[in-house]
Design a protein around this motif. Structure first.
Motif, PDB file in Angstrom:
ATOM      1  N   LEU A   1       0.810  -1.219   0.000  1.00  0.00           N
ATOM      2  CA  LEU A   1       0.000   0.000   0.000  1.00  0.00           C
ATOM      3  C   LEU A   1       0.844   1.269   0.000  1.00  0.00           C
ATOM      4  O   LEU A   1       0.549   2.209  -0.744  1.00  0.00           O
ATOM      5  CB  LEU A   1      -0.942   0.004   1.208  1.00  0.00           C
ATOM      6  N   LYS A   2       1.871   1.324   0.816  1.00  0.00           N
ATOM      7  CA  LYS A   2       2.638   2.566   0.980  1.00  0.00           C
ATOM      8  C   LYS A   2       3.784   2.689  -0.022  1.00  0.00           C
ATOM      9  O   LYS A   2       3.977   3.740  -0.615  1.00  0.00           O
ATOM     10  CB  LYS A   2       3.211   2.663   2.404  1.00  0.00           C
ATOM     11  N   ASP A   3       4.562   1.626  -0.195  1.00  0.00           N
ATOM     12  CA  ASP A   3       5.741   1.711  -1.048  1.00  0.00           C
ATOM     13  C   ASP A   3       5.412   1.478  -2.526  1.00  0.00           C
ATOM     14  O   ASP A   3       5.918   2.178  -3.389  1.00  0.00           O
ATOM     15  CB  ASP A   3       6.807   0.716  -0.597  1.00  0.00           C
ATOM     16  N   CYS A   4       4.592   0.468  -2.803  1.00  0.00           N
ATOM     17  CA  CYS A   4       4.251   0.142  -4.195  1.00  0.00           C
ATOM     18  C   CYS A   4       3.033   0.903  -4.688  1.00  0.00           C
ATOM     19  O   CYS A   4       2.686   0.817  -5.859  1.00  0.00           O
ATOM     20  CB  CYS A   4       4.017  -1.355  -4.340  1.00  0.00           C
ATOM     21  N   LYS A   5       2.354   1.604  -3.783  1.00  0.00           N
ATOM     22  CA  LYS A   5       1.202   2.452  -4.128  1.00  0.00           C
ATOM     23  C   LYS A   5       0.010   1.671  -4.698  1.00  0.00           C
ATOM     24  O   LYS A   5      -0.712   2.166  -5.543  1.00  0.00           O
ATOM     25  CB  LYS A   5       1.601   3.555  -5.119  1.00  0.00           C
ATOM     26  N   TYR A   6      -0.182   0.443  -4.235  1.00  0.00           N
ATOM     27  CA  TYR A   6      -1.360  -0.322  -4.643  1.00  0.00           C
ATOM     28  C   TYR A   6      -2.590   0.202  -3.910  1.00  0.00           C
ATOM     29  O   TYR A   6      -2.490   0.747  -2.810  1.00  0.00           O
ATOM     30  CB  TYR A   6      -1.193  -1.813  -4.300  1.00  0.00           C
ATOM     31  N   THR A   7      -3.744   0.003  -4.511  1.00  0.00           N
ATOM     32  CA  THR A   7      -5.001   0.247  -3.814  1.00  0.00           C
ATOM     33  C   THR A   7      -5.268  -0.952  -2.915  1.00  0.00           C
ATOM     34  O   THR A   7      -4.576  -1.970  -3.007  1.00  0.00           O
ATOM     35  CB  THR A   7      -6.162   0.403  -4.818  1.00  0.00           C
ATOM     36  N   ILE A   8      -6.284  -0.841  -2.079  1.00  0.00           N
ATOM     37  CA  ILE A   8      -6.657  -1.976  -1.219  1.00  0.00           C
ATOM     38  C   ILE A   8      -6.964  -3.190  -2.090  1.00  0.00           C
ATOM     39  O   ILE A   8      -6.486  -4.299  -1.824  1.00  0.00           O
ATOM     40  CB  ILE A   8      -7.878  -1.630  -0.339  1.00  0.00           C
ATOM     41  N   GLU A   9      -7.741  -2.980  -3.139  1.00  0.00           N
ATOM     42  CA  GLU A   9      -8.113  -4.090  -4.037  1.00  0.00           C
ATOM     43  C   GLU A   9      -6.879  -4.674  -4.720  1.00  0.00           C
ATOM     44  O   GLU A   9      -6.736  -5.896  -4.830  1.00  0.00           O
ATOM     45  CB  GLU A   9      -9.127  -3.603  -5.081  1.00  0.00           C
TER      46      GLU A   9
ATOM     47  N   GLN B   1      -2.652  -8.992  -5.091  1.00  0.00           N
ATOM     48  CA  GLN B   1      -1.246  -9.395  -4.973  1.00  0.00           C
ATOM     49  C   GLN B   1      -1.066 -10.464  -3.906  1.00  0.00           C
ATOM     50  O   GLN B   1      -0.347 -11.431  -4.109  1.00  0.00           O
ATOM     51  CB  GLN B   1      -0.369  -8.184  -4.631  1.00  0.00           C
ATOM     52  N   LEU B   2      -1.727 -10.282  -2.786  1.00  0.00           N
ATOM     53  CA  LEU B   2      -1.616 -11.260  -1.705  1.00  0.00           C
ATOM     54  C   LEU B   2      -2.269 -12.586  -2.068  1.00  0.00           C
ATOM     55  O   LEU B   2      -1.844 -13.635  -1.601  1.00  0.00           O
ATOM     56  CB  LEU B   2      -2.237 -10.703  -0.422  1.00  0.00           C
TER      57      LEU B   2
END
Length: 116
Positions: free
Chosen positions: A66-74, A79-80
């Motif tokens: 979320l913070k480093d790669c700037k992904y959204t929650i979705e 990814q997980l």
């Protein structure tokens, strides 16, 4: 704080300690529990949360996405779940840098067909 930083040798961690280890606020951890089904700390008397080491590693991975790669929650959820094997845009940029360095090395070398 890094994803792979060592954890104290404990079996369970309280929410405040996990928040400090992962550099997020406790309310963020509670929110992430709702958004990420894999993040499910144990609950005992008084409905207190007890995080295991695997939970802390998962929180660190979520924070990284979320913070480093700037992904959204979705996007982080995908990814997980195993959407790709890469760790995200950071790894892709590293690959581009390697390719550019190889091209630069070829350009800096002697011309093809001539001896130096």
């Amino acid at each position: 704080m890094g994803i792979e930083d060592p954890l104290p040798n404990k079996r369970y961690f309280g929410i405040r300690q996990v928040a400090e280890l992962c550099e997020v606020a406790p309310h963020v951890l509670r929110y992430w529990e709702e958004e990420f089904p894999d993040l499910a700390p144990l609950r005992r008397g008084g409905n207190r949360r007890y995080y295991r080491a695997t939970d802390v590693h998962l929180v660190r991975r979520i924070r990284y996405l979320l913070k480093d790669c700037k992904y959204t929650i979705e996007g982080a959820r995908e990814q997980l779940a195993g959407g790709t094997d890469r760790t995200g845009p950071v790894e892709e940029l590293r690959e581009v840098r390697r390719e550019l360095a190889a091209i630069r090395d070829q350009l800096d070398g002697p011309p093809a067909g001539r001896k130096p």
